[in-house]
Design an enzyme around this catalytic site. Structure first.
Site, PDB file in Angstrom:
ATOM      1  CB  SER A 257      -0.892  -0.004   1.242  1.00 56.85           C
ATOM      2  OG  SER A 257      -1.473   1.262   1.431  1.00 56.85           O
TER       3      SER A 257
ATOM      4  CE1 TYR B  89     -11.082  14.971   7.524  1.00 56.97           C
ATOM      5  CE2 TYR B  89     -13.424  14.699   7.064  1.00 56.97           C
ATOM      6  CZ  TYR B  89     -12.274  15.452   6.996  1.00 56.97           C
ATOM      7  OH  TYR B  89     -12.309  16.677   6.383  1.00 56.97           O
TER       8      TYR B  89
END
Length: 211
Positions: A151, A164
């Site tokens: 990633s 968020y």
């Protein structure tokens, strides 16, 4: 266990050159997830015999049926499981170390140590173990490819991995969109092919310009 499908996915090849143009077995760990199944689909189309591993039996069986690939249930935190998967796969021409888990979130002093251990075992140690299991045969026949998937978190962090923050991370890419799993699969297809015979030990950033 499936790979993180967020932006900043990297693919790297470090193996002996030459993959026989799809005339062999491609082993994809974490192959039941979004990126893993896209990679499996692409390599299957390239002519490889594709074997996927995953800890999720139901998802693995579904991908096996949908893509007409082989599935081996494997917990990549378990070395015996990994050895069993490689043994069942037979000679591996292309290994795609795609498996990865997000792990626990929160402050570092709040996350149980066992969660850290499992995340490291799956995301890092399993890639090393799987590579060690297939590399000797590749070197002996002077042919094969090992491709690592990671990633964008491998090079930039997110405090507490806040939902968020993750939901807003798209704004940090030049293309202003998330990378499609098929785009990662296309890069893997290249690295697994004889077209990449001169490519080794590199990082290929498939991130949409993630900063």
């Amino acid at each position: 266990m499936t790979a993180d499908s967020g932006p900043g996915t990297l693919a790297a090849q470090a193996a002996a050159p030459g993959t026989a143009g799809g005339n062999g077995t491609a082993l994809v760990t974490g192959g039941a997830g979004g990126i893993g199944s896209a990679i499996a689909r692409r390599l299957r189309a390239d002519g490889f015999r594709v074997v996927i591993t995953d800890v999720d039996r139901a998802a693995g069986e579904r991908v096996r049926h949908d893509l007409q690939v082989e599935f081996i249930r494997c917990d990549c935190a378990s070395e015996p499981d990994m050895r069993h998967a490689v043994r069942l796969s037979g000679p591996v021409q292309v290994l795609v170390n795609n498996v990865g888990i997000r792990g626990a979130t929160g402050a570092i002093w709040q996350i149980p140590v066992d969660d850290f251990r499992r995340t490291i075992e799956v995301n890092t140690v399993s890639h090393i173990v799987m590579s060690q299991l297939v590399a000797p045969a590749m070197m002996q026949r002077r042919s094969g490819a090992i491709i690592m998937i990671a990633s964008g978190a491998a090079r930039t962090g997110a405090v507490g991995r806040s939902p968020y923050g993750i939901s807003k991370i798209m704004s940090r890419t030049s293309l202003k969109r998330l990378v499609d799993p098929a785009e990662v699969a296309a890069a893997v297809s290249y690295l697994a092919s004889d077209d990449a015979i001169g490519v080794t030990g590199v990082f290929l950033d498939i991130s949409g310009g993630f900063e």
